[in-house]
Design an enzyme around this catalytic site. Structure first.
Site, PDB file in Angstrom:
ATOM      1  N   MET A 187      49.898  38.427  33.981  1.00  0.00           N
ATOM      2  CA  MET A 187      49.574  39.466  33.463  1.00  0.00           C
ATOM      3  C   MET A 187      48.215  38.204  34.005  1.00  0.00           C
ATOM      4  O   MET A 187      48.312  37.243  34.095  1.00  0.00           O
ATOM      5  CB  MET A 187      49.675  39.933  32.358  1.00  0.00           C
ATOM      6  CG  MET A 187      50.201  40.937  32.134  1.00  0.00           C
ATOM      7  SD  MET A 187      50.954  42.182  33.055  1.00  0.00           S
ATOM      8  CE  MET A 187      49.156  43.195  31.723  1.00  0.00           C
ATOM      9  N   CYS A 188      46.886  38.923  33.878  1.00  0.00           N
ATOM     10  CA  CYS A 188      45.263  38.211  34.048  1.00  0.00           C
ATOM     11  C   CYS A 188      44.691  38.794  33.411  1.00  0.00           C
ATOM     12  O   CYS A 188      44.634  39.496  32.169  1.00  0.00           O
ATOM     13  CB  CYS A 188      45.733  38.925  35.460  1.00  0.00           C
ATOM     14  SG  CYS A 188      46.489  39.015  36.769  1.00  0.00           S
TER      15      CYS A 188
END
Lengths: 257, 257
Positions: free
Chosen positions: B1-2
């Site tokens: 994820m970012c």
């Protein structure tokens, strides 16, 4: 008018030396103070820096001069506005995507009454003749070759037809790259040199800087530098002829087949 | 994820304070070290910085933290790779042109089995699900509205149909802007706040930095900050609901008509 700088290499190379001299023309040793820009390919990706400040005053240009970004294809531009106001959207180089690759384009010159029909696939964001020419070039390439990038020779042959038709409207010194090859067309002024083994010391003409490239290269490295006016005082630059279109791959101009 | 960071304002504003905290999550206070990027609109133009180094180590991020670029619409992203290798062409935000305007897009999440038919008008350069989703969104907008940008309400209505269909493939926290409005969609985590008169001091949660915004603003300024996780410890952030799509204009979320 503006000035152009391009680099095409067989291994990723930094452009700090050439850009340092070139950027001096953006407001100090020459009058191109209406913005500047540079685009570096890294693989298929592009780092794209544009600024509407003069290159000599720009903190972003200072970054480029001190941060050795390594690339096999670079196009840079310093602008003296002829058409289009001084605004970020009018700074070269311009970037668009075609065939799943980024294309980078910069132009020095002035096109009169150049108003081609654009079908909407590539549309200018700014107001320059240059971006219009870029959009038209990509549109026509896509029209000829559909959804698949052709081989280099076919691409070069298509550009050899399209570019003179644009250049007929005025002055069209330009550089175009998709990260695999760098095309350069001369209307009035463009020069190049190829640096390769045995490397020697080069001395900038715009600033008191010299680099001994033999210390920073390997014997296999090959770098072509293409620029409006020669950047160094002690190397042999080759002038393009008027109307000449060259395609550089791996640091060498290709022989037209 | 970012992680995602967006800013939408009624006057050009610098993002130095928010980016300073956000960039710490790119390798120091959090593990998003697989590249980062930021895009600033200036008028119709875009400054676009991407780097596949961790944001905490990047000289380009240092430039952003010290050089106050003023913009009304900004989108930033720090990446922890899920799909697509760590390479420049896979760094968000992505930029494309549609209707003679640049569009900027960044995504946090993961889309499974998302393989829409792309007709070639917008094609990914890299290998991420995110860039595929961006190309698909622009293709579908162009298909609905042809060659002319519709009014904001029609654009928002179209996105309200298109975005949930993409989000059905997984997690689709995203931000999209054409420089006039900033659209933000939440699948799992997104927060916003609006800073306006009377301004107060804000304290970063990721670094020991505080700013008294009353000293650097005018009473008419209004700034919306949108981010994956709240950036400050002493302000009231509003969480998006799952599936919520908001459109920010001039620093305010718009009421859906």
């Amino acid at each position: 008018m503006c000035q152009l700088l391009g680099m095409n290499c067989n291994v990723p190379t930094d452009i700090v030396f050439s850009f340092t001299g070139f950027a001096m023309r953006g407001g100090r040793t020459d009058t191109h103070h209406d913005g500047w820009g540079i685009a570096f390919f890294e693989g298929a990706g592009v780092r794209h820096f544009v600024d509407h400040q003069a290159a000599v005053d720009s903190p972003v240009a200072t970054l480029i001069k001190t941060y050795p970004i390594k690339s096999r294809n670079v196009i840079a531009h310093i602008r003296k506005a002829t058409q289009g106001e001084v605004a970020l959207e009018n700074c070269h180089p311009f970037v668009r995507e075609l065939w799943g690759r980024y294309w980078v384009f910069a132009h020095n010159g002035d096109l009169k009454a150049f108003d081609p029909v654009l079908d909407g696939a590539f549309r200018p964001v700014g107001t320059t003749d240059s971006e219009r020419a870029f959009c038209y070039l990509l549109q026509e390439l896509r029209r000829r070759f559909g959804d698949t990038r052709p081989a280099l020779a076919a691409l070069e042959a298509a550009l050899a037809e399209l570019v003179p038709a644009i250049a007929a409207h005025g002055t069209f010194n330009m550089m175009l790259s998709d990260g695999t090859a760098l095309f350069a067309h001369c209307s009035t002024s463009l020069h190049y040199l190829v640096r390769q083994h045995p490397f020697d010391t080069a001395i900038l003409s715009d600033e008191d800087v010299r680099v001994d490239f033999s210390q920073v290269t390997t014997p296999n490295d090959r770098v072509a530098i293409i620029v409006t006016q020669p950047l160094t005082t002690n190397e042999r630059w080759t002038a393009f002829g008027p109307g000449e279109l060259l395609c550089f791959v791996d640091g060498l101009p290709q022989q037209r087949s």
